[in-house]
Enzyme design. Structure first.
Site, PDB file in Angstrom:
ATOM      1  N   GLN A 126       0.837  -1.215   0.000  1.00  0.00           N
ATOM      2  CA  GLN A 126       0.000   0.000   0.000  1.00  0.00           C
ATOM      3  C   GLN A 126       0.863   1.253   0.000  1.00  0.00           C
ATOM      4  O   GLN A 126       0.620   2.185  -0.775  1.00  0.00           O
ATOM      5  CB  GLN A 126      -0.905   0.006   1.249  1.00  0.00           C
ATOM      6  CG  GLN A 126      -1.830   1.211   1.300  1.00  0.00           C
ATOM      7  CD  GLN A 126      -2.538   1.409   2.634  1.00  0.00           C
ATOM      8  OE1 GLN A 126      -2.035   0.977   3.681  1.00  0.00           O
ATOM      9  NE2 GLN A 126      -3.677   2.065   2.602  1.00  0.00           N
ATOM     10  N   ASP A 169      12.768 -11.774  -2.000  1.00  0.00           N
ATOM     11  CA  ASP A 169      12.207 -12.244  -0.722  1.00  0.00           C
ATOM     12  C   ASP A 169      12.972 -11.514   0.371  1.00  0.00           C
ATOM     13  O   ASP A 169      14.155 -11.780   0.590  1.00  0.00           O
ATOM     14  CB  ASP A 169      12.389 -13.768  -0.595  1.00  0.00           C
ATOM     15  CG  ASP A 169      11.996 -14.267   0.803  1.00  0.00           C
ATOM     16  OD1 ASP A 169      12.017 -15.486   1.009  1.00  0.00           O
ATOM     17  OD2 ASP A 169      11.685 -13.424   1.677  1.00  0.00           O
ATOM     18  N   TYR A 180       1.113  -8.143  15.023  1.00  0.00           N
ATOM     19  CA  TYR A 180       1.680  -7.047  14.223  1.00  0.00           C
ATOM     20  C   TYR A 180       2.257  -5.970  15.144  1.00  0.00           C
ATOM     21  O   TYR A 180       3.388  -5.523  14.957  1.00  0.00           O
ATOM     22  CB  TYR A 180       0.575  -6.474  13.343  1.00  0.00           C
ATOM     23  CG  TYR A 180       0.935  -5.267  12.531  1.00  0.00           C
ATOM     24  CD1 TYR A 180       0.430  -4.018  12.861  1.00  0.00           C
ATOM     25  CD2 TYR A 180       1.752  -5.374  11.415  1.00  0.00           C
ATOM     26  CE1 TYR A 180       0.747  -2.909  12.102  1.00  0.00           C
ATOM     27  CE2 TYR A 180       2.060  -4.264  10.647  1.00  0.00           C
ATOM     28  CZ  TYR A 180       1.549  -3.032  11.005  1.00  0.00           C
ATOM     29  OH  TYR A 180       1.866  -1.918  10.248  1.00  0.00           O
TER      30      TYR A 180
HETATM   31  C1  VAH Z   1      -3.141  -2.068   9.839  1.00  0.00           C
HETATM   32  N1  VAH Z   1      -2.919  -0.251   8.221  1.00  0.00           N
HETATM   33  O1  VAH Z   1      -4.334  -1.811   9.899  1.00  0.00           O
HETATM   34  C2  VAH Z   1      -2.215  -0.992   9.246  1.00  0.00           C
HETATM   35  C3  VAH Z   1      -1.763  -0.029  10.305  1.00  0.00           C
HETATM   36  C4  VAH Z   1      -2.447   1.394  12.232  1.00  0.00           C
HETATM   37  C5  VAH Z   1      -2.884   0.414  11.216  1.00  0.00           C
HETATM   38  O2  VAH Z   1      -0.718  -0.539  11.023  1.00  0.00           O
HETATM   39  O3  VAH Z   1      -2.669  -3.097  10.216  1.00  0.00           O
END
Ligand code: VAH
Length: 309
Positions: free
Chosen positions: A10, A50, A140
């Site tokens: 993105q 990669d 994440y």
């Molecule tokens: C997500 N767009 O939604 C990313 C971002 C703060 C959100 O890290 O995972």
């Protein structure tokens, strides 16, 4: 020369084109695990790469005599919850590869994206400070918090010029919504054009920090172009533009598409969004390297609806 790793993502897609408009295109090498769109492939050098393969990254860095790396490859929040170990491997090993190439003197400067996802349920939600409690509850967010620690460690221990910003949710019309929790704010515009209605996977009151992509690209290049001495924070800078919730973005769309309707069917991504702040204090970025955003919600809605129509 500049290498963008994750150039088809993105941010990477727009960052590559912005850098190729600023510099001679042949000096901006794009790379990703798969090929990009025609504009990406025709406008300058491209390599299949990669990001977790150290030798492969090193080969490209040497082949093109790379000085600056923008490491944009990562698995985002929603997808990472489905594949935790794959997300950890991609998000962390790609960072170690680039940091270690810099430690070996093969790269001069690194940009690495962090996120408001480093904040968790115990973080103050309003005007979240630069330094505060950070107990992220998503794979994440954990990977981004750990990555920030490693960036600061390599800066302090090895003098690596690595720079980072904590992106809010980003909205653009040039790439399809991906595995991000904030991607509802991209998908809503696509559905408004196609169906004039949207079923939102977050509830109406879920306020999150958001930014239009042009501002994010300006910040990314801005921090990388700033004199090293101005970059006083070497884990990652808070960055902000606007905050809104699904009801507010729907209201903004209705100003231009009166009969647009939204309904709410929260799914697993509601818990991810609930763990994140509503608004961010980005005064350090504004003071240290002159950050300021431009695009507000209604202008973003005009841009999105015009370009998706
Ligand atoms: C997500 N767009 O939604 C990313 C971002 C703060 C959100 O890290 O995972």
């Amino acid at each position: 020369r500049i290498l963008i790793i994750g150039a088809c993502g993105q941010i990477g897609t727009e960052l590559t084109m912005a850098l190729r408009n600023m510099y001679a295109p042949h000096k901006v090498i794009a790379s990703d695990i798969r090929e990009g769109d025609d504009e990406m492939m025709k406008s300058g050098p491209f390599e299949i790469l990669d990001a977790t393969d150290y030798e492969a990254v090193q080969d490209i860095v040497i082949k093109y005599e790379i000085t600056d790396v923008y490491l944009m490859a990562a698995m985002l929040s929603a997808t990472a919850e489905k594949f935790p170990m794959r997300a950890w491997n991609l998000n962390m090993n790609s960072l170690f590869n680039v940091l270690n190439l810099a430690k070996d003197g093969k790269i001069d400067k690194i940009f690495w994206p962090s996120s408001i996802a480093v904040f968790g349920p115990t973080t103050p939600k309003i005007n979240t400070p630069q330094r505060t409690v950070m107990e992220p509850s998503t794979v994440y967010g954990i990977s981004k918090q750990t990555g920030e620690r490693w960036c600061e460690y390599y800066y302090k221990k090895h003098g690596i010029d690595v720079r980072s910003i904590r992106y809010p949710g980003l909205i653009s019309y040039k790439t399809m919504p991906g595995g991000g929790t904030t991607d509802y704010a991209v998908d809503i515009y696509h559905k408004a054009i196609k169906h004039n209605q949207y079923i939102c996977f977050l509830n109406a009151e879920t306020t999150l920090p958001m930014m239009y992509m042009d501002d994010a690209i300006k910040a990314t290049i801005g921090i990388m172009e700033a004199p090293s001495g101005n970059i006083k924070i070497r884990n990652s800078y808070n960055l902000a533009a606007m905050s809104f919730n699904p009801e507010e973005i729907a209201t903004s769309i209705k100003k231009q598409k009166q009969d647009f309707t939204i309904t709410y069917e929260p799914d697993f991504r509601q818990a991810i969004a609930d763990s994140w702040p509503e608004s961010i204090d980005d005064s350090h970025a504004r003071e240290d390297w002159g950050w300021e955003h431009e695009v507000e919600l209604d202008e973003m809605t005009s841009i999105m609806l015009k370009n998706l129509d």
